[in-house]
Motif scaffolding. Structure first.
Motif, PDB file in Angstrom:
ATOM      1  N   MET A 190       0.836  -1.162   0.000  1.00 34.57           N
ATOM      2  CA  MET A 190       0.000   0.000   0.000  1.00 34.57           C
ATOM      3  C   MET A 190       0.892   1.240   0.000  1.00 34.57           C
ATOM      4  O   MET A 190       1.923   1.259   0.649  1.00 34.57           O
ATOM      5  N   VAL A 191       0.452   2.263  -0.717  1.00 37.44           N
ATOM      6  CA  VAL A 191       1.295   3.446  -0.875  1.00 37.44           C
ATOM      7  C   VAL A 191       0.455   4.698  -1.091  1.00 37.44           C
ATOM      8  O   VAL A 191      -0.714   4.635  -1.436  1.00 37.44           O
ATOM      9  N   VAL A 192       1.119   5.828  -0.928  1.00 39.62           N
ATOM     10  CA  VAL A 192       0.561   7.116  -1.313  1.00 39.62           C
ATOM     11  C   VAL A 192       1.354   7.619  -2.523  1.00 39.62           C
ATOM     12  O   VAL A 192       2.559   7.422  -2.606  1.00 39.62           O
ATOM     13  N   ARG A 193       0.633   8.191  -3.449  1.00 40.80           N
ATOM     14  CA  ARG A 193       1.251   8.803  -4.621  1.00 40.80           C
ATOM     15  C   ARG A 193       1.057  10.307  -4.522  1.00 40.80           C
ATOM     16  O   ARG A 193       0.017  10.776  -4.074  1.00 40.80           O
ATOM     17  N   VAL A 194       2.024  11.056  -4.973  1.00 42.19           N
ATOM     18  CA  VAL A 194       1.917  12.507  -5.073  1.00 42.19           C
ATOM     19  C   VAL A 194       1.777  12.803  -6.560  1.00 42.19           C
ATOM     20  O   VAL A 194       2.683  12.499  -7.339  1.00 42.19           O
ATOM     21  N   ILE A 195       0.625  13.362  -6.941  1.00 39.14           N
ATOM     22  CA  ILE A 195       0.282  13.454  -8.362  1.00 39.14           C
ATOM     23  C   ILE A 195      -0.153  14.871  -8.749  1.00 39.14           C
ATOM     24  O   ILE A 195      -0.430  15.705  -7.895  1.00 39.14           O
ATOM     25  N   ARG A 196      -0.246  15.074 -10.056  1.00 41.68           N
ATOM     26  CA  ARG A 196      -0.833  16.304 -10.583  1.00 41.68           C
ATOM     27  C   ARG A 196      -2.312  16.044 -10.796  1.00 41.68           C
ATOM     28  O   ARG A 196      -2.709  15.113 -11.513  1.00 41.68           O
ATOM     29  N   LEU A 197      -3.151  16.836 -10.153  1.00 39.04           N
ATOM     30  CA  LEU A 197      -4.599  16.685 -10.321  1.00 39.04           C
ATOM     31  C   LEU A 197      -4.980  16.932 -11.770  1.00 39.04           C
ATOM     32  O   LEU A 197      -4.420  17.814 -12.424  1.00 39.04           O
ATOM     33  N   GLY A 198      -5.902  16.122 -12.259  1.00 38.38           N
ATOM     34  CA  GLY A 198      -6.334  16.211 -13.646  1.00 38.38           C
ATOM     35  C   GLY A 198      -5.594  15.245 -14.549  1.00 38.38           C
ATOM     36  O   GLY A 198      -5.980  15.041 -15.695  1.00 38.38           O
ATOM     37  N   SER A 199      -4.528  14.631 -14.032  1.00 33.62           N
ATOM     38  CA  SER A 199      -3.776  13.648 -14.820  1.00 33.62           C
ATOM     39  C   SER A 199      -4.523  12.316 -14.807  1.00 33.62           C
ATOM     40  O   SER A 199      -5.327  12.058 -13.914  1.00 33.62           O
ATOM     41  N   PRO A 200      -4.267  11.466 -15.801  1.00 36.35           N
ATOM     42  CA  PRO A 200      -4.929  10.158 -15.814  1.00 36.35           C
ATOM     43  C   PRO A 200      -4.583   9.363 -14.553  1.00 36.35           C
ATOM     44  O   PRO A 200      -3.468   9.420 -14.049  1.00 36.35           O
ATOM     45  N   ARG A 201      -5.552   8.623 -14.080  1.00 32.63           N
ATOM     46  CA  ARG A 201      -5.326   7.781 -12.907  1.00 32.63           C
ATOM     47  C   ARG A 201      -4.528   6.544 -13.299  1.00 32.63           C
ATOM     48  O   ARG A 201      -4.607   6.085 -14.430  1.00 32.63           O
ATOM     49  N   VAL A 202      -3.770   6.035 -12.350  1.00 35.49           N
ATOM     50  CA  VAL A 202      -3.018   4.806 -12.568  1.00 35.49           C
ATOM     51  C   VAL A 202      -3.745   3.667 -11.872  1.00 35.49           C
ATOM     52  O   VAL A 202      -4.564   3.889 -10.972  1.00 35.49           O
ATOM     53  N   LYS A 203      -3.430   2.447 -12.285  1.00 30.98           N
ATOM     54  CA  LYS A 203      -4.057   1.268 -11.696  1.00 30.98           C
ATOM     55  C   LYS A 203      -3.811   1.253 -10.185  1.00 30.98           C
ATOM     56  O   LYS A 203      -2.700   1.507  -9.726  1.00 30.98           O
ATOM     57  N   ASP A 204      -4.839   0.964  -9.437  1.00 27.91           N
ATOM     58  CA  ASP A 204      -4.770   0.852  -7.972  1.00 27.91           C
ATOM     59  C   ASP A 204      -4.353   2.146  -7.287  1.00 27.91           C
ATOM     60  O   ASP A 204      -3.777   2.106  -6.201  1.00 27.91           O
ATOM     61  N   ASN A 239     -10.957  13.229 -13.220  1.00 26.64           N
ATOM     62  CA  ASN A 239      -9.647  12.961 -12.597  1.00 26.64           C
ATOM     63  C   ASN A 239      -9.072  14.141 -11.816  1.00 26.64           C
ATOM     64  O   ASN A 239      -7.857  14.247 -11.663  1.00 26.64           O
ATOM     65  N   TRP A 240      -9.934  15.018 -11.312  1.00 31.15           N
ATOM     66  CA  TRP A 240      -9.426  16.091 -10.456  1.00 31.15           C
ATOM     67  C   TRP A 240      -9.153  15.516  -9.071  1.00 31.15           C
ATOM     68  O   TRP A 240      -8.015  15.398  -8.675  1.00 31.15           O
ATOM     69  N   TYR A 241     -10.208  15.182  -8.347  1.00 29.51           N
ATOM     70  CA  TYR A 241     -10.045  14.534  -7.046  1.00 29.51           C
ATOM     71  C   TYR A 241     -11.372  13.943  -6.599  1.00 29.51           C
ATOM     72  O   TYR A 241     -12.435  14.317  -7.079  1.00 29.51           O
ATOM     73  N   ASP A 242     -11.261  12.979  -5.676  1.00 34.00           N
ATOM     74  CA  ASP A 242     -12.443  12.360  -5.071  1.00 34.00           C
ATOM     75  C   ASP A 242     -12.860  13.122  -3.817  1.00 34.00           C
ATOM     76  O   ASP A 242     -14.037  13.209  -3.500  1.00 34.00           O
ATOM     77  N   VAL A 243     -11.858  13.620  -3.088  1.00 34.29           N
ATOM     78  CA  VAL A 243     -12.090  14.351  -1.844  1.00 34.29           C
ATOM     79  C   VAL A 243     -11.259  15.628  -1.887  1.00 34.29           C
ATOM     80  O   VAL A 243     -10.063  15.588  -2.180  1.00 34.29           O
ATOM     81  N   TRP A 244     -11.906  16.733  -1.572  1.00 32.76           N
ATOM     82  CA  TRP A 244     -11.198  18.012  -1.500  1.00 32.76           C
ATOM     83  C   TRP A 244     -10.741  18.207  -0.066  1.00 32.76           C
ATOM     84  O   TRP A 244     -11.540  18.126   0.874  1.00 32.76           O
ATOM     85  N   PHE A 245      -9.440  18.417   0.131  1.00 33.56           N
ATOM     86  CA  PHE A 245      -8.880  18.579   1.467  1.00 33.56           C
ATOM     87  C   PHE A 245      -7.945  19.785   1.475  1.00 33.56           C
ATOM     88  O   PHE A 245      -6.720  19.649   1.467  1.00 33.56           O
ATOM     89  N   PRO A 246      -8.520  21.007   1.492  1.00 35.75           N
ATOM     90  CA  PRO A 246      -7.694  22.211   1.429  1.00 35.75           C
ATOM     91  C   PRO A 246      -6.835  22.428   2.675  1.00 35.75           C
ATOM     92  O   PRO A 246      -5.955  23.289   2.668  1.00 35.75           O
TER      93      PRO A 246
END
Length: 128
Positions: free
Chosen positions: A1-15, A39-46
């Protein structure tokens, strides 16, 4: 299990898991109902976004010294007890679940998410 740091709006990766938007403002012109499907976000956490003042200083940073000042301000904001506990929680969750955190900026090296990545590593998070 991991956390990814991504650019919002980018295509999602598997899992990839749940995508958390650590941005001050939602995407402009996008209906709230389309945030996840586009592909922006599922949860907004400002809570993990820089304050408006700090965000503006980062966007205006044109020199290494100005970027360093932004870096210090954002790190100080994330060192508050509330934000530090949030980072602790995300680090712990990364041991048991896949999820991602991100921002809109194109260049991670000139974005708060580069600092967020470092903070999560310091807290013991498992990152991709």
């Amino acid at each position: 299990m991991v956390v990814r740091v991504i650019r919002l709006g980018s295509p999602r990766v598997k899992d990839e898991g749940t995508r958390i938007g650590t941005v001050r403002r939602p995407p402009r012109g996008v209906p709230k109902s389309a945030f996840a499907s586009q592909n922006w976000y599922d949860v907004w956490f400002p809570n993990l976004a820089p304050s408006v003042e700090t965000m503006k200083s980062g966007q205006a940073a044109g020199t290494a010294d100005e970027w360093s000042a932004f870096f210090r301000k954002y790190r100080a904001e994330m060192a508050t007890p509330e934000n530090s506990r949030t980072l602790d929680l995300l680090a712990a969750l990364s041991q048991h679940a896949n999820f991602s955190v991100g921002c809109y900026c194109e260049d991670e090296s000139r974005c708060h998410r580069s600092i967020l990545r470092a903070l999560l590593i310091e807290k013991g998070a498992k990152l991709v």
